[in-house]
Design an enzyme around this catalytic site. Structure first.
Site, PDB file in Angstrom:
ATOM      1  N   CYS A 187      -4.799  -2.958   2.839  1.00 58.28           N
ATOM      2  CA  CYS A 187      -4.473  -3.228   4.737  1.00 58.28           C
ATOM      3  C   CYS A 187      -5.642  -3.200   5.490  1.00 58.28           C
ATOM      4  CB  CYS A 187      -3.798  -2.023   4.991  1.00 58.28           C
ATOM      5  SG  CYS A 187      -2.662  -0.848   6.277  1.00 58.28           S
ATOM      6  N   GLU A 203       1.006  -0.957   0.030  1.00 58.51           N
ATOM      7  CA  GLU A 203      -0.139   0.152  -0.154  1.00 58.51           C
ATOM      8  C   GLU A 203       0.216   1.380   0.146  1.00 58.51           C
ATOM      9  OE1 GLU A 203      -1.919   0.392   3.830  1.00 58.51           O
ATOM     10  OE2 GLU A 203      -3.458   1.553   2.753  1.00 58.51           O
ATOM     11  N   LYS A 258      -9.585   1.533  -1.559  1.00 55.27           N
ATOM     12  CA  LYS A 258      -9.928   0.868  -0.128  1.00 55.27           C
ATOM     13  C   LYS A 258     -10.911   1.435   0.175  1.00 55.27           C
ATOM     14  CE  LYS A 258      -7.060   1.123   3.678  1.00 55.27           C
ATOM     15  NZ  LYS A 258      -6.219   2.059   4.785  1.00 55.27           N
TER      16      LYS A 258
END
Ligand SMILES: O=C(O)CNC(=O)[C@H](CS)NC(=O)CCC(=O)C(=O)O
Length: 276
Positions: free
Chosen positions: A146, A27, A102
């Site tokens: 993440c 990321e 995300k």
């Protein structure tokens, strides 16, 4: 950003030498900002980003697919950015239909226990779709980023859509890594989805304020950790930018996916609880 591109170049060369077909980067591989506003001001559109253009050239010249997390401005431009994951083909094309944003932003307030306060939603806009798994030379890849790893639903959904690999490029915090959240959650996502989990993680101190835990790993669909890299032990000992990039080379085996799924069939009771 040029320093990060140089680090990625080292990894691309080493991965290609090792005969890898695809490279998975963490990321925010383009940069980690010193403040939320700096992160916004540094974001470049994909076409104008020397970092992305550089990776596209490297992918082509080394015949390597590249999965990379980065920041990009919103369209139309706003005061916020997107936390995006790109898949670049071995001919250097950014494959638009695979672009993932995300879903879950990392908002944390541990100030009551002398811990950090981080509010990703201050400067980032969350995505609003699950991108269907895409075909790659190593299997069907499902995309997550993440903090998404704390949520089982999208991982299960990706499995239902045909994924046999789920990626979690990350920049995990040291306290939550040391509490065992990183390893435990990655293994849980692997066991319940019966997919390979590929988790490329930033490691070491980025600036005065931020250090990432590291501990990149590949977990197989039975939940076994089949490869891992360095992690931060004591963040006070870390020096800014002192770590060299590390590469984990791993060959995924389709047979292990089949064995895991045949061995422990997971028949969901969607008659009792709703389908995800
Ligand atoms: O800030 C950037 O530029 C890139 N984004 C990140 O590094 C994000 C938001 S701060 N980090 C995480 O999601 C860590 C999650 C985590 O550590 C946990 O779930 O415990």
């Amino acid at each position: 950003m040029s320093h990060n591109l140089a680090q990625c170049q080292t990894l691309v060369k080493r991965a290609a030498e090792a005969g890898a077909k695809a490279l998975f980067l963490p990321e925010a591989s383009d940069y980690i900002g010193g403040s939320p506003s700096e992160s916004v001001s540094l974001a470049k559109t994909i076409d104008d980003s020397p970092f992305v253009v550089g990776l596209q050239k490297l992918a082509k010249s080394h015949n390597l697919y590249i999965n990379v997390g980065l920041h990009e401005p919103t369209s139309p431009p706003s005061s916020k950015i997107l936390n995006t994951l790109l898949w670049i083909s071995n001919s250097g094309d950014v494959l638009e239909q695979t672009r993932y944003k995300k879903l879950h932003l990392f908002d944390l307030d541990l100030s009551k226990v002398d811990g950090p306060v981080m509010k990703e939603s201050n400067n980032t806009i969350a995505g609003d779709t699950i991108v269907p798994p895409f075909d790659s030379p190593i299997g069907q890849v499902g995309s997550q980023i993440c903090f998404d790893l704390r949520f089982p639903e999208p991982a299960i959904r990706l499995r239902r859509l045909g994924a046999n690999i789920i990626v979690y490029p990350s920049a995990f915090t040291v306290p939550t890594g040391q509490m065992g959240h990183w390893e435990t959650l990655l293994r849980a996502r692997a066991i319940e989805s019966q997919c390979y989990i590929v988790a490329a993680a930033q490691c070491g101190r980025h600036n005065e304020k931020r250090t990432s835990y590291g501990d990149s790993m590949v977990v197989d669909p039975k939940g076994l950790i089949v490869g891992r890299l360095s992690k931060v032990k004591n963040s006070d000992d870390e020096k800014v930018g002192a770590r060299e990039p590390e590469l984990l080379v791993f060959e995924l085996d389709e047979k292990v996916v089949e064995d895991a799924r045949n061995g422990i069939p997971l028949q969901r009771r969607t008659d009792v609880y709703p389908e995800i």
